[in-house]
Design an enzyme around this catalytic site. Structure first.
Site, short mmCIF file in Angstrom:
data_model
loop_
_atom_site.label_atom_id
_atom_site.label_comp_id
_atom_site.label_asym_id
_atom_site.label_seq_id
_atom_site.Cartn_x
_atom_site.Cartn_y
_atom_site.Cartn_z
N LYS A 1 -0.09 11.81 5.48
CA LYS A 1 0.32 10.63 6.43
C LYS A 1 0.94 9.74 5.92
O LYS A 1 2.01 8.91 6.21
CB LYS A 1 -0.88 10.29 7.30
CG LYS A 1 -0.64 9.15 8.26
CD LYS A 1 -1.13 7.77 7.86
CE LYS A 1 -2.65 7.72 7.31
NZ LYS A 1 -2.91 6.18 6.89
N LYS B 1 1.05 -0.97 -0.06
CA LYS B 1 -0.05 -0.14 0.09
C LYS B 1 0.83 1.42 0.08
O LYS B 1 0.56 2.48 -0.66
CB LYS B 1 -0.71 -0.18 1.24
CG LYS B 1 -1.97 1.22 1.32
CD LYS B 1 -2.70 1.63 -0.03
CE LYS B 1 -3.61 2.63 -0.01
NZ LYS B 1 -4.71 2.71 1.23
#
Length: 292
Positions: free
Chosen positions: A239, A171
Site C-alpha cells: 500500500k 514517510k
C-alpha cells in the site's frame, strides 16, 4: 497530563497507547476488536465502545489506522472523530496515508476548530513497544509545539517537517528507502548463501561497514532464519509503495529503483505473502533464484 483518545490499537497503536498510559496520560482506547481494547485496559487505559466515546472528552486524539479510506471514514465520517471532538482538541494522525488525504483532514479539522497534525511513524513494532519511534510531523508550527510533549511519550526522534501533508511525504520517502534496503539485503543474503558463506559472520561484518543499516540490524536475522512473523506486513508496505508511486507521478518524477522494488513487493503480496513481515520479501528474491 492530557486526556487522550486513541483509535486503532493494532501492532503499532497498541504499544503507543500503552506508552502514553505509562507516561501518565489518561488514555481511552477504541478498536474494532475488543481483545485489543482489553489489552490496553490491562495496562491502565480505559475502554471505549465507540469512536465518539473515545474522543468526546479528549484533549488529544491519536489515530493509527491502516489506509487512507480508513482515516477518511473514521475521522471525516458522519459519526467520526470530527463529529464528536471538542473545539480546540489536537488530532494527531499517525497512520501512513496519502499526503492529499492528510491535507483534506487538516482542512476539515480547522473548520471544526480542531488542530490537526499528520504524524506518521517509523521504527516498527520494537520501537513502538519501547517508545523510541521516529515521528515525522506535518502541520502548523504552533500545533506541533502544543503536541510535542505528548509525542515525546511515543518517540525519541520527533521532527516538524513542514505544513499539512509534509509528514506523509517524508514517510513515503522513508518507505521507499526501507523497501529498497530490504530488497538489496535479501539479494545479498541469497548471494552469500549461494557461495556457501557463513551468513551470520557475513552480515556481522557488513553491518560494521558502510553497508550497515537499521534494516540490516532489524531484518538480517529474520531473513537468515526464515522467521517472517509480522511486525510490519508486506500488504501494508505494498500500500505504501502505491503512495510513493502516486506522489512521484504527481511531482513529475521517475523513480526507477523504487518502481522495481515496488513490483517485487506487489508480486509478494499477490502470491500470498501479504500477511508476512516485510522482511518476507526475501522469499520473492529467493524464489526468483530457484532457492528457498
Amino acid at each position: 497530563m492530557s486526556k487522550v483518545g486513541f483509535i486503532g490499537l493494532g501492532i503499532m497503536g497498541g504499544p503507543m497507547a500503552a506508552n502514553l498510559v505509562a507516561a501518565g496520560h489518561e488514555v481511552t482506547g477504541y478498536n474494532r476488536s475488543q481483545a485489543k481494547i482489553d489489552q490496553l485496559v490491562a495496562k491502565g487505559g480505559k475502554a471505549a465502545s465507540t469512536v465518539a466515546e473515545a474522543v468526546r472528552d479528549a484533549e488529544v486524539i491519536f489515530t493509527m489506522l491502516p489506509d487512507s479510506p480508513d482515516v477518511e471514514a473514521v475521522v471525516l465520517g458522519e459519526d467520526g472523530v470530527l463529529a464528536h471532538a471538542r473545539e480546540g482538541a489536537l488530532l494527531v494522525d499517525c497512520s501512513t496515508i496519502r499526503p492529499d488525504v492528510s491535507r483534506r483532514v487538516a482542512e476539515a479539522a480547522a473548520e471544526k476548530g480542531v488542530r490537526a497534525l499528520d504524524a506518521p511513524v517509523s521504527g516498527g513494532e520494537p520501537k513502538a513497544i519501547d517508545g523510541t519511534l521516529s515521528i515525522m510531523v506535518g502541520g502548523e508550527e504552533s500545533t506541533f509545539a502544543a503536541a510535542r510533549d505528548v509525542l515525546g511519550a511515543v518517540g525519541t526522534t520527533v521532527v516538524h517537517v513542514g505544513p499539512a501533508g509534509a509528514g506523509q511525504t517524508v514517510k513515503a520517502a522513508n518507505q521507499l528507502i526501507v523497501a529498497g534496503n530490504i530488497g538489496l539485503l535479501a539479494e545479498a543474503l541469497v548471494f552469500l548463501e549461494a557461495h556457501g558463506v557463513d551468513t551470520e559472520a557475513g552480515l556481522k561484518v557488513l553491518g560494521g561497514g558502510l553497508a550497515g543499516s537499521t534494516v540490516l540490524d532489524a531484518k538480517g536475522d529474520k531473513m537468515r532464519n526464515r522467521e517472517f512473523g509480522p511486525g510490519f506486513r508486506i500488504e501494508l508496505h505494498h500500500k505504501d509503495m502505491g503512495i510513493v508511486q502516486a506522489a512521484a507521478r504527481e511531482a513529475g518524477l521517475t523513480i526507477p529503483l523504487g518502481a522495481l522494488v515496488g513490483q517485487l513487493v506487489a508480486a509478494a503480496n499477490a502470491q500470498g505473502d501479504g500477511k508476512l513481515d516485510h522482511s518476507g520479501l526475501f522469499r520473492q528474491i529467493a524464489n526468483l533464484n530457484g532457492r528457498d
